[in-house]
Scaffold this active site. Structure first.
Site, mmCIF file in Angstrom:
data_model
loop_
_atom_site.group_PDB
_atom_site.id
_atom_site.type_symbol
_atom_site.label_atom_id
_atom_site.label_comp_id
_atom_site.label_asym_id
_atom_site.label_seq_id
_atom_site.Cartn_x
_atom_site.Cartn_y
_atom_site.Cartn_z
ATOM 1 N N ASN A 107 -14.015 -18.229 18.508
ATOM 2 C CA ASN A 107 -13.009 -17.405 17.832
ATOM 3 C C ASN A 107 -13.673 -16.701 16.652
ATOM 4 O O ASN A 107 -14.638 -17.207 16.075
ATOM 5 C CB ASN A 107 -11.888 -18.308 17.312
ATOM 6 C CG ASN A 107 -10.826 -17.546 16.554
ATOM 7 O OD1 ASN A 107 -10.336 -16.506 17.009
ATOM 8 N ND2 ASN A 107 -10.459 -18.037 15.375
ATOM 9 N N HIS A 109 -12.642 -15.366 12.849
ATOM 10 C CA HIS A 109 -11.601 -15.453 11.826
ATOM 11 C C HIS A 109 -11.989 -14.532 10.674
ATOM 12 O O HIS A 109 -13.143 -14.540 10.235
ATOM 13 C CB HIS A 109 -11.454 -16.897 11.334
ATOM 14 C CG HIS A 109 -10.287 -17.060 10.413
ATOM 15 N ND1 HIS A 109 -8.992 -17.128 10.887
ATOM 16 C CD2 HIS A 109 -10.199 -17.119 9.066
ATOM 17 C CE1 HIS A 109 -8.164 -17.239 9.855
ATOM 18 N NE2 HIS A 109 -8.864 -17.229 8.745
ATOM 19 N N GLU A 179 -17.150 -7.493 11.273
ATOM 20 C CA GLU A 179 -16.901 -7.996 12.637
ATOM 21 C C GLU A 179 -17.604 -7.131 13.673
ATOM 22 O O GLU A 179 -18.248 -7.645 14.593
ATOM 23 C CB GLU A 179 -15.391 -8.043 12.907
ATOM 24 C CG GLU A 179 -14.687 -9.075 12.041
ATOM 25 C CD GLU A 179 -13.193 -9.179 12.276
ATOM 26 O OE1 GLU A 179 -12.631 -10.239 11.982
ATOM 27 O OE2 GLU A 179 -12.567 -8.187 12.730
HETATM 28 C C1 GAR Z 1 -9.565 -9.334 13.393
HETATM 29 O O1 GAR Z 1 -9.821 -9.045 12.050
HETATM 30 C C2 GAR Z 1 -9.733 -10.822 13.642
HETATM 31 O O2 GAR Z 1 -10.696 -11.421 12.828
HETATM 32 C C3 GAR Z 1 -8.349 -11.332 13.326
HETATM 33 O O3 GAR Z 1 -7.479 -10.375 13.850
HETATM 34 C C4 GAR Z 1 -8.092 -9.092 13.727
HETATM 35 C C5 GAR Z 1 -7.910 -8.373 15.047
HETATM 36 O O4 GAR Z 1 -8.294 -7.029 14.941
HETATM 37 N N1 GAR Z 1 -8.152 -12.651 13.889
HETATM 38 C C6 GAR Z 1 -7.394 -13.563 13.307
HETATM 39 O O5 GAR Z 1 -6.777 -13.373 12.276
HETATM 40 C C7 GAR Z 1 -7.345 -14.911 14.019
HETATM 41 N N2 GAR Z 1 -6.805 -15.925 13.187
HETATM 42 P P1 GAR Z 1 -8.468 -6.141 16.250
HETATM 43 O O6 GAR Z 1 -7.224 -6.360 17.119
HETATM 44 O O7 GAR Z 1 -8.547 -4.736 15.736
HETATM 45 O O8 GAR Z 1 -9.714 -6.575 16.950
#
Ligand code: GAR
Length: 196
Positions: A107, A109, A179
Site C-alpha cells: 500500500n 500512504h 508518489e
Molecule cells: C494517494 O495520495 C494515496 O497515497 C492515498 O490516496 C491518494 C490517491 O490518489 N491513499 C490513502 O490515503 C490510503 N490510506 P490518486 O487516486 O490520485 O492516485
C-alpha cells in the site's frame, strides 16, 4: 501481448487513480510486466475513466464480493498476481485475502507512518491533519499490508519539508509528486529484486 514469463501486477484504487495511471505508464514499455487488472470498489471513481482510456482490464466490486472468501479472492487467484498494489485504495483488505497473498500486497500512504495512519486517515484528511498540527515535514510510506490498517512493515519512505504556510491542497500536490517519482521504481524493485 502477455509474456509467459511476465510478472503479473494487480492494482487497487478507490478514487481518481492518478497513481494507477502513473504506474501503468511507467511499465507500459516493459514487456516483463503485465497489468492483469485494476480493481475498484467505487463505481463513481475517476480511475474508471482512466481504465477505459488506457485500455486496462477493470473489475468493479462491492463489499459482499470482497468479504466472501469464494468471491473476489478466487478471481484474484485466477489472475496469478506476483504483486497486488493498493494505489489510493481506501477499504481494509479482508484477512482471508491477506492470508492468500502473504508478502505480496503493498500500500502507499500519503504520510510518514506511523504518524497520520489508521482508520479514517486517507487522502485529503491526512493532509488537513498534517497542516493543522503544524508539522515541519510530511512524506509517503510504502508498506506491506497486514490485517491492521497501515501497520505492515515499511518498505520505503520519502520526506518533504514544509514551510508551515502550505494549504492541505499544497501538501497534497507535494505528496502526489513524491508518489509519482517513487512508487513505480519501488514496485519494480519488488518485482525484480535481482536488479536491485
Ligand atoms: C494517494 O495520495 C494515496 O497515497 C492515498 O490516496 C491518494 C490517491 O490518489 N491513499 C490513502 O490515503 C490510503 N490510506 P490518486 O487516486 O490520485 O492516485
Amino acid at each position: 501481448m502477455r509474456q509467459k514469463t511476465a510478472k503479473n501486477l494487480i492494482l487497487f484504487a478507490s478514487g481518481s487513480g492518478s497513481n494507477v495511471e502513473n504506474i501503468v505508464r511507467y511499465f507500459q514499455a516493459d514487456s516483463r510486466v503485465c497489468i492483469r487488472g485494476v480493481f475498484c470498489n467505487n463505481p463513481k471513481a475517476g480511475v474508471i475513466e482512466r481504465c477505459q482510456r488506457l485500455g486496462l482490464p477493470l473489475y468493479c466490486f462491492n463489499r459482499v464480493a470482497f468479504e466472501d472468501p469464494d468471491g473476489l479472492r478466487l478471481l484474484l487467484l485466477s489472475l496469478k498476481p506476483d504483486l497486488l498494489v493498493l494505489a489510493g485504495f481506501l477499504w481494509k483488505v479482508p484477512e482471508h485475502v491477506v492470508a492468500t497473498f502473504p508478502g505480496q500486497i503493498i500500500n502507499i500512504h500519503p504520510a510518514l507512518l506511523p504518524g497520520y495512519g489508521g482508520k479514517g486517515m486517507y487522502g485529503m484528511r491526512v493532509h488537513q491533519a498534517v497542516v493543522a498540527a503544524g508539522e515541519k515535514e510530511s512524506g509517503i510510506t510504502i508498506h506491506y499490508v497486514n490485517e491492521a490498517y497501515d501497520e505492515g512493515a515499511v518498505i520505503f519512505q520519502a520526506r518533504v519539508a514544509l514551510e508551515g504556510t502550505e494549504s492541505p491542497e499544497d501538501v497534497a500536490a507535494m505528496i502526489h509528486a513524491l508518489e509519482y517519482e517513487h512508487f513505480p521504481p519501488v514496485i519494480a524493485s519488488l518485482l525484480f529484486p535481482e536488479n536491485g
